[in-house]
Structures are given as C-alpha cells and as structure tokens.
Design an enzyme around this catalytic site. Structure first.
Site, PDB file in Angstrom:
ATOM      1  N   SER A  77       0.793  -1.226   0.000  1.00  0.00           N
ATOM      2  CA  SER A  77       0.000   0.000   0.000  1.00  0.00           C
ATOM      3  C   SER A  77       0.831   1.284   0.000  1.00  0.00           C
ATOM      4  CB  SER A  77      -0.932  -0.072   1.204  1.00  0.00           C
ATOM      5  OG  SER A  77      -1.875   0.928   1.135  1.00  0.00           O
ATOM      6  N   ASP A 279      -3.240   6.027  -3.148  1.00  0.00           N
ATOM      7  CA  ASP A 279      -1.970   5.473  -2.656  1.00  0.00           C
ATOM      8  C   ASP A 279      -1.598   4.265  -3.511  1.00  0.00           C
ATOM      9  OD1 ASP A 279      -3.879   3.736  -1.699  1.00  0.00           O
ATOM     10  OD2 ASP A 279      -2.862   3.367   0.193  1.00  0.00           O
ATOM     11  N   ASP A 283      -6.401   2.399  -2.311  1.00  0.00           N
ATOM     12  CA  ASP A 283      -7.529   2.310  -1.382  1.00  0.00           C
ATOM     13  C   ASP A 283      -7.596   3.519  -0.447  1.00  0.00           C
ATOM     14  OD1 ASP A 283      -5.425   1.607   0.237  1.00  0.00           O
ATOM     15  OD2 ASP A 283      -6.341  -0.218   1.025  1.00  0.00           O
ATOM     16  N   GLU A 373     -11.041   6.946   7.787  1.00  0.00           N
ATOM     17  CA  GLU A 373      -9.912   7.343   8.610  1.00  0.00           C
ATOM     18  C   GLU A 373      -9.412   8.675   8.056  1.00  0.00           C
ATOM     19  OE1 GLU A 373      -7.497   3.676  10.153  1.00  0.00           O
ATOM     20  OE2 GLU A 373      -7.738   3.481   8.001  1.00  0.00           O
ATOM     21  N   ASN A 375      -6.609   9.400   7.207  1.00  0.00           N
ATOM     22  CA  ASN A 375      -5.664   9.174   6.107  1.00  0.00           C
ATOM     23  C   ASN A 375      -6.335   8.790   4.790  1.00  0.00           C
ATOM     24  OD1 ASN A 375      -6.300   6.428   6.316  1.00  0.00           O
ATOM     25  ND2 ASN A 375      -4.476   5.906   7.488  1.00  0.00           N
ATOM     26  N   ARG A 483       0.898   5.555  19.432  1.00  0.00           N
ATOM     27  CA  ARG A 483       0.545   4.144  19.212  1.00  0.00           C
ATOM     28  C   ARG A 483       1.578   3.489  18.302  1.00  0.00           C
ATOM     29  NH1 ARG A 483      -1.404   3.839  14.077  1.00  0.00           N
ATOM     30  NH2 ARG A 483      -2.107   1.705  14.315  1.00  0.00           N
ATOM     31  N   PRO A 484       1.752   2.170  18.462  1.00  0.00           N
ATOM     32  CA  PRO A 484       2.685   1.494  17.552  1.00  0.00           C
ATOM     33  C   PRO A 484       2.008   1.306  16.202  1.00  0.00           C
ATOM     34  CG  PRO A 484       1.665  -0.099  19.027  1.00  0.00           C
ATOM     35  CD  PRO A 484       1.125   1.241  19.428  1.00  0.00           C
ATOM     36  N   SER A 485       2.752   1.520  15.119  1.00  0.00           N
ATOM     37  CA  SER A 485       2.179   1.260  13.787  1.00  0.00           C
ATOM     38  C   SER A 485       1.994  -0.240  13.612  1.00  0.00           C
ATOM     39  CB  SER A 485       3.131   1.783  12.708  1.00  0.00           C
ATOM     40  OG  SER A 485       2.787   1.209  11.466  1.00  0.00           O
ATOM     41  N   ARG A 492       3.941   5.833  16.138  1.00  0.00           N
ATOM     42  CA  ARG A 492       3.403   7.072  15.574  1.00  0.00           C
ATOM     43  C   ARG A 492       2.948   8.007  16.692  1.00  0.00           C
ATOM     44  NH1 ARG A 492       3.167   5.746  10.214  1.00  0.00           N
ATOM     45  NH2 ARG A 492       2.250   3.748   9.629  1.00  0.00           N
TER      46      ARG A 492
HETATM   47  C1  G16 Z   1      -3.412   0.271   6.508  1.00  0.00           C
HETATM   48  C2  G16 Z   1      -4.812   0.060   7.039  1.00  0.00           C
HETATM   49  C3  G16 Z   1      -5.401   1.387   7.473  1.00  0.00           C
HETATM   50  C4  G16 Z   1      -4.471   2.081   8.462  1.00  0.00           C
HETATM   51  C5  G16 Z   1      -3.046   2.168   7.890  1.00  0.00           C
HETATM   52  C6  G16 Z   1      -2.006   2.705   8.856  1.00  0.00           C
HETATM   53  O1  G16 Z   1      -3.456   1.112   5.409  1.00  0.00           O
HETATM   54  O2  G16 Z   1      -5.621  -0.528   6.044  1.00  0.00           O
HETATM   55  O3  G16 Z   1      -6.666   1.159   8.021  1.00  0.00           O
HETATM   56  O4  G16 Z   1      -4.917   3.364   8.744  1.00  0.00           O
HETATM   57  O5  G16 Z   1      -2.614   0.874   7.502  1.00  0.00           O
HETATM   58  O6  G16 Z   1      -1.836   1.796   9.911  1.00  0.00           O
HETATM   59  P1  G16 Z   1      -0.675   1.922  10.962  1.00  0.00           P
HETATM   60  O7  G16 Z   1      -0.765   3.312  11.514  1.00  0.00           O
HETATM   61  O8  G16 Z   1      -0.984   0.852  11.961  1.00  0.00           O
HETATM   62  O9  G16 Z   1       0.648   1.730  10.263  1.00  0.00           O
HETATM   63  P2  G16 Z   1      -2.595   0.868   4.096  1.00  0.00           P
HETATM   64  O10 G16 Z   1      -3.036   1.925   3.135  1.00  0.00           O
HETATM   65  O11 G16 Z   1      -1.157   0.983   4.475  1.00  0.00           O
HETATM   66  O12 G16 Z   1      -2.984  -0.535   3.707  1.00  0.00           O
END
Ligand code: G16
Length: 530
Positions: A77, A279, A283, A373, A375, A483-485, A492
C-alpha cells in the site's frame, strides 16, 4: 473420531506435496512475522515463505467456509517500494476474521522442519474438512517484488490443489450480486450509477488525480474510458515501471503526512481546481486544492466523511426515513478534533482503533455507517433496506461497501459535490481543521507500546501517558496520542493544537518523550521541524 472431538484431519492431507513445496520456500530463521493493521508487511525480500504459507491459509479458509471464495491482495500500500505485504479478505469483502489473524501469525512463524506438523494440528483443531473445495482470488500491486511473491503464493495453493483466479464470484446468483463479475463489469456498474446520480446537474470540471505511480493508474485509465466527459480526469504520476517511483513524493500518504501537494503537481494545479491523491494500492483517497491566496488546503478522510454523511442524512430525511434509518459515523483517534466536534453535534460518532477492519465492524452497528480514517481509507456502508430510495439505491451501486476502493470513494465525493453544488472551497469551509502533525519515531521495540481506549491512551511503557498528558495540558486545544504502527516498524505520534506552531511543537516534544523512554539510536531522534 471420538466423542471427545476430532483426532484426525477430515479428508485428504497431502503432506508430501506440502513438504516438497515448503522446501522451496523456507522461512528465514531470524525473522518474526506478525499479522498487523493490514496483514503481513515488511521488506519484500523476506516475504517468500509468508506468501507460500498464506496461499495455504487462504485455501484452508475457503474450505472452512464451504468453498466460498477468499480474496488475497499482495501489496504494501502506502509503504516504500522495497516493502511488500499480503492481506486476506473474507467472502463478503470484509477483512479476515480476527481469530484467523492469530492462525496466520502462527503458521508464518512455524520453523521449516515443524511446518507440516503445525499445519496438520491447525487443520485438525480448526476442524477443516479437507475434502471441501477451495477457491481463492488474488491480485498484486505494481511493486517489483510482487511477481515472485505471487509465484510463492501460487505454490501454496498448488500444494493443496486449490483453485486460484482473479475475479469476484461470491455474490453471483444471489440478491447481493454486484454485476458482471469482471474488472470491466465493475467499471461499467460504477460509471452507470455515477451517470444516473449526476444527471441533470451542471457539467463537472476536470479532476486532477495523482495515481502515486501505482496500480491505481491502470484502474483510473480504464475508468476514464467508461466515464468519458461525465467526469474528465487529468491523470498524473502514472509511471508504474520506473524503479523507485511508487509512492515517492506523491500519493495520499505523502500529501497527508507532509501536508503539501506532490511536487509534480506544483504549477499544474490551478486555483480552486479539485485534485486528489490515491496510494500505492488505490484504497486511500486525499482531496486538496489551492485557494485564492495560494494556500494549500487538504480535504482529508475527515472532510470526506463529513461531506458524505451530510449528504446521506439529507437523503434519508427527504425520504421520510429519519425515524427508522440510523445514520452514524466511525472515526479513529487520528480524526481532527474539529471534525469530531462538527459531526458529534449532528450525528452519533464512534471511535475505534486504527485499521479499516475495526471501523467497518463498528459501522455495521448503524443502518448506514459512514467510516473514514483521516488518512483517506473508508466507505459508507449502506444496507439493503435503504434501497427504497432511488438515490440511495444508486449509491449502493456506486460505493464499495466492503473494503476500500479509492476510485469509488472519489466518484461518491464527486456526486455529493455535484448535488450540493459545492466548490472545493465551500466543502472545505464546513469546519476548520485544528492544526495537526504526525511524527514517526524509530524505536528498538515498538511492541513495548500498548494502548487502550481506542488507542487514545498508552498503558505501557508505564508512566509515559502521565508525562504526555502533563505536556498536552500546556497547549490550548492540545491533544496528542501515541501508538505502535501495524504496518511499519515505527511508533506514531499525533498532536493537534489551536495554532500551527503549537501543534508542531507538541508533536516534537511528545516524539522526544517517546524516543527517550524507548532508548533509540540518537541519530534517529525526531528533529525539530517548527
Ligand atoms: C493500513 C490500514 C489502514 C491504516 C493504515 C495505517 O493502510 O488498512 O486502516 O490506517 O494501515 O496503519 P498503521 O498506523 O498501523 O501503520 P494501508 O493503506 O497501508 O494498507
């Protein structure tokens, strides 16, 4: 079999085939994998064994669900090109059931010599009948590592004799049937619904689309042919072959995080012109424009949720359904405080942890749940009973109600703008965002960070939450969380405050607290940016 339970696997278990294929895809000894926010995600070069095992898991999930088709997307992504990943999609387009995320992690981490027996135990304990059929559809984005990972994945399917294909078939012949089960059928259905929804409205000016040099470029080119002059596209960042281009200085994450347009669009965008970024796997959706004073203004997932929810509320009211149809919005802690305030004054609003999988389930609690979200991930989920209304019926044709599809979200935004006769500036003026900043902090172990209350508070490291709160209280309209990613090896930090300089300062300070607590490499300490 005994009355105490199933002691053996039901149906054939081709252990020799599995072993032979598994030997072609050994798991590296020193890597630990976890199924995160959106599946497995790490460097593409260490994912071969994971893809093989996910092939097996997807086939088993299908068997468990009586041969229903399971989806698999091979993508990282928004992450940089060297990363890759894989996520599983359940039969109705929703994210994999949470309990199976645990099974996925277990199988991905099983040492090579134990894999076949771990798999056997899993199939037996989960009571999967191996004589059931299995069907899996899969796709990948344009990353260079994708091709070989697809081969590893196909080996997983082959080892179980599962069927793999590339079109959606679960709803065929049911009342939920989406239309022609092909990619072209999908564009046709969306574009027809779009035409109906905007008919009689003034001509829509061209929309600039930044395709992030990803797979969305192909999709947008095809969709453009179906839409023609109804919605003219101006496509940018459509190069999916030059190495290193994917998500590089373009795409929805770049725009949202850096709070500026992709450099390639500077000088291209005219004042007031609507533009949006997708992106890498198309999505996420981020809208923006340059205003009369030449300022860059972002219309992010929160602004999209507000626009779409207000449109749906209007339709429900006009149809006299306000008493029976409950419309609500789902957000995460990243939602701008100003958006939450604006929406909560008008509608029920829920907050969930990050990840569309969480938002989607919460949205299902409403008759019509709009979830986005900040984002740019999201969609409205409109139920069957609202098809009494012509517009709502057309909306259900247009929107992808299961997992995110930025192009269908984009068409939805365009419909609402056309109906409300809103310019980008009018849409933006629904509420004013609180200045905010998102920072990534590189720490040795992000798993030491645990959260509660929909990720708004830290539970561990102990004592850190109190220090964050002490800082936040010094800023007017201050808010921050950590929060942890689940998709990158970082923690993050989000911060917002009444003034831009204050939001930046708060983010930097909280980032510093996190870094000092976690004891990271001093060269990677967050830098001042204000
Ligand atoms: C994925 C998830 C999203 C989330 C994002 C960031 O997005 O589908 O719902 O907001 O990761 O997640 P994190 O902050 O845990 O890294 P994508 O676009 O990377 O598939």
């Amino acid at each position: 079999m005994s009355s105490a339970g199933v002691l053996e696997v039901r149906g054939p278990f081709p252990s020799e085939e599995i072993q032979a294929y598994s030997d072609l895809h050994p798991k590296p000894r020193n890597v630990v994998y976890s199924y995160g926010t959106a599946g497995f995600r790490t460097l593409g070069s260490v994912l071969d064994s994971v893809l093989f095992r996910v092939g097996i898991l997807a086939a088993l999930r299908s068997k468990k669900l009586d041969g229903k088709t399971i989806g698999v997307m091979i993508t990282a992504s928004h992450n940089p090109e060297e990363d890759n990943g894989v996520k599983l999609v359940d039969p109705r387009g929703e994210m994999l059931e949470a309990a199976w995320e645990h099974h996925a992690t277990l199988l991905a981490n099983s040492p090579n010599e134990e894999f076949v027996s771990t798999l056997y135990d899993f199939i037996r304990d989960t009571r999967i009948d191996m004589s059931k059929p299995s069907r899996v559809v899969y796709a990948r984005d344009t990353r260079p590592s994708g091709e070989s990972l697809v081969k590893a994945f196909e080996d997983g399917l082959k080892s179980l004799g599962a069927e793999g294909r590339d079109a959606a078939i679960n709803t065929k012949g049911t009342k939920e049937e989406y239309g022609e089960d092909s990619e072209d059928g999908y564009y046709q259905k969306m574009s027809e619904a779009f035409r109906k929804l905007v008919s009689g409205r003034p001509r829509i000016p061209p929309l600039v689309i930044d395709c992030a040099n990803g797979v969305g470029a192909h999709a947008a080119q095809k969709l453009a042919q179906y839409l023609g002059e109804t919605l003219p596209f101006v496509l940018h960042n459509t190069d999916t072959v030059t190495p290193g281009g994917l998500n590089h200085e373009c795409g929805a994450d770049y725009v949202k995080t850096s709070q500026r347009p992709p450099p390639s669009l500077i000088g291209v965008l005219q004042k007031g012109q609507r533009a949006c970024s997708l992106d890498g796997d198309a999505d996420r959706l981020m809208y923006y424009f340059i205003d009369e004073r030449n300022y860059f203004l972002m219309l992010d997932g929160d602004k999209i949720a507000t626009l779409v929810a207000s449109f749906i509320v209007d339709l429900v009211r006009l149809a006299g359904l306000s008493d029976s149809v409950r419309v609500g919005v789902v957000q995460t802690a990243y939602a701008n405080g100003a958006s939450t305030k604006y929406l909560s004054d008008r509608l029920p609003v829920k907050c969930t942890p990050t990840g569309v999988k969480h938002l989607h389930h919460a949205a299902e609690q409403f008759n019509i749940g709009v979830y986005f979200e900040a984002n740019g991930h999201g969609t409205p989920s409109t139920p069957a009973q609202s098809t009494a209304l012509k517009h709502l019926r057309n909306l259900t044709e247009l929107v992808n109600q299961t997992v995110g599809d930025a192009l269908s979200d984009m068409l939805l935004v365009e419909v609402v703008l056309a109906h409300k006769a809103y310019s980008a500036a009018e849409w933006n003026s629904l509420y004013t965002d609180l200045p905010n900043r998102l920072v990534k902090v590189h720490v040795p172990n992000r798993h030491a960070f645990k959260t509660e209350d929909a990720e708004r508070r830290l539970v561990t490291p102990q004592g850190l939450q109190a220090k964050i709160e002490e800082l936040v209280n010094r800023y007017e309209s201050g808010r921050s969380f950590v929060r942890p990613s689940g998709t990158e090896d970082v923690v993050r930090v989000y911060a917002e405050a009444g003034l831009r300089s204050q939001a930046d300062e708060l983010a930097y300070r909280v980032g510093g607290l996190v870094f000092d607590e976690a004891g990271g490499d001093p060269s990677r300490r967050p830098k001042e940016f204000y």
